[in-house]
Design a protein around this motif. Structure first.
Motif, PDB file in Angstrom:
ATOM      1  N   SER A   1     -16.586  -6.748 -30.299  1.00  0.00           N
ATOM      2  CA  SER A   1     -16.479  -6.792 -28.842  1.00  0.00           C
ATOM      3  C   SER A   1     -16.865  -8.178 -28.327  1.00  0.00           C
ATOM      4  CB  SER A   1     -17.404  -5.744 -28.209  1.00  0.00           C
ATOM      5  OG  SER A   1     -16.644  -4.679 -27.703  1.00  0.00           O
ATOM      6  N   VAL A   2     -17.880  -8.770 -28.983  1.00  0.00           N
ATOM      7  CA  VAL A   2     -18.297 -10.119 -28.587  1.00  0.00           C
ATOM      8  C   VAL A   2     -17.186 -11.118 -28.925  1.00  0.00           C
ATOM      9  CG1 VAL A   2     -19.988 -11.951 -28.966  1.00  0.00           C
ATOM     10  CG2 VAL A   2     -20.740  -9.583 -28.894  1.00  0.00           C
ATOM     11  N   THR A   3     -16.631 -10.996 -30.144  1.00  0.00           N
ATOM     12  CA  THR A   3     -15.630 -11.996 -30.549  1.00  0.00           C
ATOM     13  C   THR A   3     -14.354 -11.898 -29.707  1.00  0.00           C
ATOM     14  OG1 THR A   3     -14.882 -10.550 -32.326  1.00  0.00           O
ATOM     15  CG2 THR A   3     -16.429 -12.294 -32.915  1.00  0.00           C
ATOM     16  N   VAL A   4     -13.993 -10.692 -29.271  1.00  0.00           N
ATOM     17  CA  VAL A   4     -12.756 -10.600 -28.488  1.00  0.00           C
ATOM     18  C   VAL A   4     -12.951 -11.222 -27.111  1.00  0.00           C
ATOM     19  CG1 VAL A   4     -12.930  -8.315 -27.367  1.00  0.00           C
ATOM     20  CG2 VAL A   4     -10.732  -9.162 -28.078  1.00  0.00           C
ATOM     21  N   VAL A   5     -14.152 -11.094 -26.561  1.00  0.00           N
ATOM     22  CA  VAL A   5     -14.389 -11.704 -25.253  1.00  0.00           C
ATOM     23  C   VAL A   5     -14.500 -13.228 -25.402  1.00  0.00           C
ATOM     24  CG1 VAL A   5     -16.914 -11.568 -25.026  1.00  0.00           C
ATOM     25  CG2 VAL A   5     -15.513 -11.203 -23.041  1.00  0.00           C
ATOM     26  N   LEU A   6     -15.003 -13.668 -26.559  1.00  0.00           N
ATOM     27  CA  LEU A   6     -15.043 -15.117 -26.818  1.00  0.00           C
ATOM     28  C   LEU A   6     -13.628 -15.659 -27.047  1.00  0.00           C
ATOM     29  CD1 LEU A   6     -18.192 -15.498 -29.112  1.00  0.00           C
ATOM     30  CD2 LEU A   6     -18.000 -15.897 -26.656  1.00  0.00           C
ATOM     31  N   ALA A   7     -12.780 -14.850 -27.669  1.00  0.00           N
ATOM     32  CA  ALA A   7     -11.383 -15.252 -27.872  1.00  0.00           C
ATOM     33  C   ALA A   7     -10.706 -15.464 -26.519  1.00  0.00           C
ATOM     34  CB  ALA A   7     -10.642 -14.184 -28.677  1.00  0.00           C
ATOM     35  N   TRP A   8     -10.958 -14.528 -25.631  1.00  0.00           N
ATOM     36  CA  TRP A   8     -10.391 -14.641 -24.270  1.00  0.00           C
ATOM     37  C   TRP A   8     -10.918 -15.897 -23.565  1.00  0.00           C
ATOM     38  CZ3 TRP A   8     -13.441 -14.169 -19.758  1.00  0.00           C
ATOM     39  CH2 TRP A   8     -12.722 -14.179 -18.555  1.00  0.00           C
ATOM     40  N   ALA A   9     -12.244 -16.110 -23.678  1.00  0.00           N
ATOM     41  CA  ALA A   9     -12.843 -17.290 -23.034  1.00  0.00           C
ATOM     42  C   ALA A   9     -12.244 -18.574 -23.609  1.00  0.00           C
ATOM     43  CB  ALA A   9     -14.359 -17.271 -23.219  1.00  0.00           C
ATOM     44  N   ALA A  10     -11.957 -18.571 -24.929  1.00  0.00           N
ATOM     45  CA  ALA A  10     -11.362 -19.760 -25.553  1.00  0.00           C
ATOM     46  C   ALA A  10      -9.980 -20.040 -24.961  1.00  0.00           C
ATOM     47  CB  ALA A  10     -11.264 -19.558 -27.063  1.00  0.00           C
ATOM     48  N   LEU A  11      -9.224 -18.974 -24.723  1.00  0.00           N
ATOM     49  CA  LEU A  11      -7.904 -19.178 -24.109  1.00  0.00           C
ATOM     50  C   LEU A  11      -8.038 -19.727 -22.696  1.00  0.00           C
ATOM     51  CD1 LEU A  11      -5.690 -16.113 -25.061  1.00  0.00           C
ATOM     52  CD2 LEU A  11      -5.506 -18.449 -25.877  1.00  0.00           C
TER      53      LEU A  11
ATOM     54  N   ASN B   1      -6.942 -22.950 -31.044  1.00  0.00           N
ATOM     55  CA  ASN B   1      -7.472 -22.808 -32.411  1.00  0.00           C
ATOM     56  C   ASN B   1      -8.721 -21.943 -32.448  1.00  0.00           C
ATOM     57  OD1 ASN B   1      -5.478 -24.310 -33.472  1.00  0.00           O
ATOM     58  ND2 ASN B   1      -6.678 -26.202 -33.684  1.00  0.00           N
ATOM     59  N   VAL B   2      -9.588 -22.172 -31.456  1.00  0.00           N
ATOM     60  CA  VAL B   2     -10.818 -21.372 -31.381  1.00  0.00           C
ATOM     61  C   VAL B   2     -10.440 -19.917 -31.147  1.00  0.00           C
ATOM     62  CG1 VAL B   2     -12.980 -21.045 -30.113  1.00  0.00           C
ATOM     63  CG2 VAL B   2     -12.070 -23.342 -30.459  1.00  0.00           C
ATOM     64  N   TYR B   3      -9.488 -19.714 -30.238  1.00  0.00           N
ATOM     65  CA  TYR B   3      -8.999 -18.350 -29.962  1.00  0.00           C
ATOM     66  C   TYR B   3      -8.533 -17.680 -31.247  1.00  0.00           C
ATOM     67  CZ  TYR B   3      -5.262 -14.995 -29.128  1.00  0.00           C
ATOM     68  OH  TYR B   3      -4.456 -13.898 -29.199  1.00  0.00           O
ATOM     69  N   TRP B   4      -7.734 -18.423 -32.018  1.00  0.00           N
ATOM     70  CA  TRP B   4      -7.134 -17.884 -33.243  1.00  0.00           C
ATOM     71  C   TRP B   4      -8.209 -17.376 -34.209  1.00  0.00           C
ATOM     72  CZ3 TRP B   4      -6.910 -18.745 -38.510  1.00  0.00           C
ATOM     73  CH2 TRP B   4      -5.771 -18.272 -39.181  1.00  0.00           C
ATOM     74  N   TRP B   5      -9.275 -18.158 -34.330  1.00  0.00           N
ATOM     75  CA  TRP B   5     -10.347 -17.757 -35.258  1.00  0.00           C
ATOM     76  C   TRP B   5     -11.106 -16.542 -34.754  1.00  0.00           C
ATOM     77  CZ3 TRP B   5     -10.681 -18.724 -40.118  1.00  0.00           C
ATOM     78  CH2 TRP B   5     -10.089 -19.885 -40.640  1.00  0.00           C
ATOM     79  N   TYR B   6     -11.441 -16.538 -33.456  1.00  0.00           N
ATOM     80  CA  TYR B   6     -12.161 -15.378 -32.919  1.00  0.00           C
ATOM     81  C   TYR B   6     -11.313 -14.118 -33.029  1.00  0.00           C
ATOM     82  CZ  TYR B   6     -16.156 -17.922 -31.034  1.00  0.00           C
ATOM     83  OH  TYR B   6     -17.303 -18.639 -30.904  1.00  0.00           O
ATOM     84  N   MET B   7     -10.012 -14.265 -32.800  1.00  0.00           N
ATOM     85  CA  MET B   7      -9.131 -13.105 -32.899  1.00  0.00           C
ATOM     86  C   MET B   7      -9.092 -12.573 -34.323  1.00  0.00           C
ATOM     87  SD  MET B   7      -7.954 -11.389 -30.754  1.00  0.00           S
ATOM     88  CE  MET B   7      -6.796 -10.862 -29.594  1.00  0.00           C
ATOM     89  N   LEU B   8      -9.037 -13.516 -35.267  1.00  0.00           N
ATOM     90  CA  LEU B   8      -9.016 -13.118 -36.674  1.00  0.00           C
ATOM     91  C   LEU B   8     -10.278 -12.328 -37.025  1.00  0.00           C
ATOM     92  CD1 LEU B   8      -7.684 -13.252 -39.485  1.00  0.00           C
ATOM     93  CD2 LEU B   8      -8.908 -15.386 -39.868  1.00  0.00           C
ATOM     94  N   ILE B   9     -11.438 -12.800 -36.572  1.00  0.00           N
ATOM     95  CA  ILE B   9     -12.700 -12.101 -36.852  1.00  0.00           C
ATOM     96  C   ILE B   9     -12.656 -10.700 -36.222  1.00  0.00           C
ATOM     97  CG2 ILE B   9     -15.217 -12.131 -36.559  1.00  0.00           C
ATOM     98  CD1 ILE B   9     -14.999 -15.213 -36.385  1.00  0.00           C
TER      99      ILE B   9
ATOM    100  N   LYS C   1       1.901 -17.306 -29.970  1.00  0.00           N
ATOM    101  CA  LYS C   1       1.657 -18.712 -29.659  1.00  0.00           C
ATOM    102  C   LYS C   1       2.752 -19.227 -28.717  1.00  0.00           C
ATOM    103  CE  LYS C   1       0.103 -23.029 -31.389  1.00  0.00           C
ATOM    104  NZ  LYS C   1      -0.455 -23.788 -32.472  1.00  0.00           N
ATOM    105  N   LYS C   2       3.940 -18.636 -28.862  1.00  0.00           N
ATOM    106  CA  LYS C   2       5.038 -19.041 -27.972  1.00  0.00           C
ATOM    107  C   LYS C   2       4.709 -18.674 -26.532  1.00  0.00           C
ATOM    108  CE  LYS C   2       8.715 -18.989 -31.347  1.00  0.00           C
ATOM    109  NZ  LYS C   2       8.993 -17.868 -32.249  1.00  0.00           N
ATOM    110  N   VAL C   3       4.114 -17.505 -26.364  1.00  0.00           N
ATOM    111  CA  VAL C   3       3.711 -17.091 -25.010  1.00  0.00           C
ATOM    112  C   VAL C   3       2.711 -18.098 -24.467  1.00  0.00           C
ATOM    113  CG1 VAL C   3       2.621 -15.259 -23.650  1.00  0.00           C
ATOM    114  CG2 VAL C   3       4.064 -14.675 -25.609  1.00  0.00           C
ATOM    115  N   TYR C   4       1.778 -18.488 -25.331  1.00  0.00           N
ATOM    116  CA  TYR C   4       0.746 -19.444 -24.935  1.00  0.00           C
ATOM    117  C   TYR C   4       1.362 -20.775 -24.526  1.00  0.00           C
ATOM    118  CZ  TYR C   4      -3.352 -22.463 -25.367  1.00  0.00           C
ATOM    119  OH  TYR C   4      -4.350 -23.360 -25.139  1.00  0.00           O
ATOM    120  N   GLN C   5       2.355 -21.198 -25.308  1.00  0.00           N
ATOM    121  CA  GLN C   5       2.975 -22.495 -25.004  1.00  0.00           C
ATOM    122  C   GLN C   5       3.757 -22.450 -23.693  1.00  0.00           C
ATOM    123  OE1 GLN C   5       4.724 -22.847 -28.813  1.00  0.00           O
ATOM    124  NE2 GLN C   5       3.197 -24.298 -29.566  1.00  0.00           N
TER     125      GLN C   5
END
Lengths: 113, 291
Positions: B73-83, B89-97, B253-257
């Motif tokens: 739960s912490v990592t998904v909210v950090l993934a969102w914050a990274a976006l 890249n930070v998002y990608w790692w938090y999402m993977l975790i 990633k395409k959506v992100y771009q």
């Protein structure tokens, strides 16, 4: 790392925004640590005898409600959300209380008791 | 056709559409789990004394799974914050975790916790036979202490053929430690560390048995509610993991771009779902494992 065209065209605005999010990150980590700590507290408290089983259940549910509150308020951003979402949740709370009340009625069952 | 209000707020609601959608969905989820939890309460308060087992689930493993879910739960909210900070890249790692945490949770549940129960055996004794098995049950001792009686003997079934063969008149059970030493005050309450079955074999005659079987959903009300609620919860974890995998793959990633805020919003709504799943577990864990 690529930084594609942003919603906000003003880079200074984006800078400040990113800074604000960065501040929130510390909060998320603190809440995560608190949730972990309270998990261990819940486990420890379940081996403490509070007199009756009911008392133990009440204590555990109190801690669980506090933890759930943290998740809802901080991770789910309910501490600062639009009014419309709160309206949804008030109705949800009313309906779910009605549901629990129905089960209570089934248990209470004045006819057969 | 472009889907409207995925990023900008709709003027009349003041919110982007997916946010309203997810909260309405979560409201329906509250009712779904609310129904199951209220049935749990109903079944539990009406259970006769001794008929709601305690201490049959593995508390250390349950605690570990709780910690894993909280971490995710912490990592998904950090993934969102990274976006939000436009750090893909930070998002990608938090999402993977996050995805890995969800998978570990499911693997522990499906390859260890549940199968462990399917190999555990329990015998419910007929009320008139309880006295005969007093050396295993220690009910006199429990009565003196004002504790609920034991009506079941659990352990590992030695003669599996007894389940099918009507000619075999008794179950041979390597009993759990409680039944090997039932009057020991240390056995009055469950232990944190799970205890393995002893070498002590109890021979339980079939004619003294009300019902017997492995710990499957039909074994008793406790396991029926346990498997139903943790099963539905597990399905939610699986659903969350699948959505997260989609958001983590290059296609997102395409959506992100195209528009990073669009992906951030997608992660936010799936994160809201994930936090809800965590929130349900916060109640499931003490109710089933600890109380």
């Amino acid at each position: 790392m690529n930084n594609p065209p942003d919603v906000s065209p003003d880079p200074a605005e984006h800078e400040e925004y990113a800074h604000n999010v960065q501040k929130h990150v510390r909060g998320y980590l603190t809440v995560g640590a608190m949730l972990l700590a309270f998990t261990f507290i819940t486990v420890a408290l379940s081996y403490v005898d509070f007199g009756t089983k009911k008392a133990n259940i009440a204590v555990a549910m109190l801690v669980a409600t506090f933890k759930a509150g943290l998740v809802a308020a901080i991770f789910m951003h309910l501490a600062a959300e639009r009014r419309l979402i709160y309206r949804f949740l008030i109705f949800t709370a009313l309906f779910v209380m009605g549901l629990f009340w129905l089960t209570f009625l089934a248990w209470y069952d004045p006819v057969s008791r | 056709m472009e889907i409207p209000y995925t990023v900008s707020n709709r003027p009349d609601t003041g919110l982007w559409n997916a946010k309203i959608g997810i909260w309405l969905f979560l409201a329906s989820e509250v009712m779904l789990f609310g129904g199951l939890f209220s049935s749990y309460i109903f079944l539990r308060i009406d259970a006769p004394p001794g008929h709601w087992p305690h201490g049959l689930l593995n508390v250390p493993v349950g605690t570990m799974n709780t910690a894993i879910l909280i971490a995710s739960s912490v990592t998904v909210v950090l993934a969102w914050a990274a976006l939000k900070m436009r750090k893909y890249n930070v998002y990608w790692w938090y999402m993977l975790i996050t995805i890995l945490c969800g998978i570990i949770f499911l693997v522990v549940k499906l390859t260890y916790e549940w199968p462990d129960k399917f190999h555990h055996f329990g015998v419910y004794l007929k009320p008139e036979a309880l006295e005969k098995y007093e050396p295993y049950l220690g009910n006199h001792h429990l009565e003196e202490k004002g504790l609920p009686p034991r009506v079941e003997i659990t352990g590992h079934l030695h003669n599996h053929e007894a389940l099918q063969d009507p000619n075999i008149k008794e179950y041979e059970v390597a009993v759990d430690p409680i039944y090997a030493d039932p009057t020991n005050p240390a056995m009055d309450q469950p232990h944190f560390w799970p205890q393995h079955a002893t070498d002590k074999i109890a021979k339980i005659e079939k004619e003294d048995v009300e019902r017997a079987g492995m710990f499957t959903p039909d074994h008793n009300t406790f396991f029926a509610t346990y498997f139903t609620i943790t099963g539905l919860h597990g399905l939610h974890v699986l659903g969350g993991v699948l959505v997260f995998i989609y958001m983590w793959l290059p296609v997102s990633k395409k959506v992100y771009q195209r528009n990073p805020e669009h992906l951030a919003n997608r992660v936010e709504v799936s994160g809201l779902f994930w936090h809800f799943v965590d929130l349900v577990w916060i109640f499931v864990f003490p109710l089933f494992y600890l109380l």
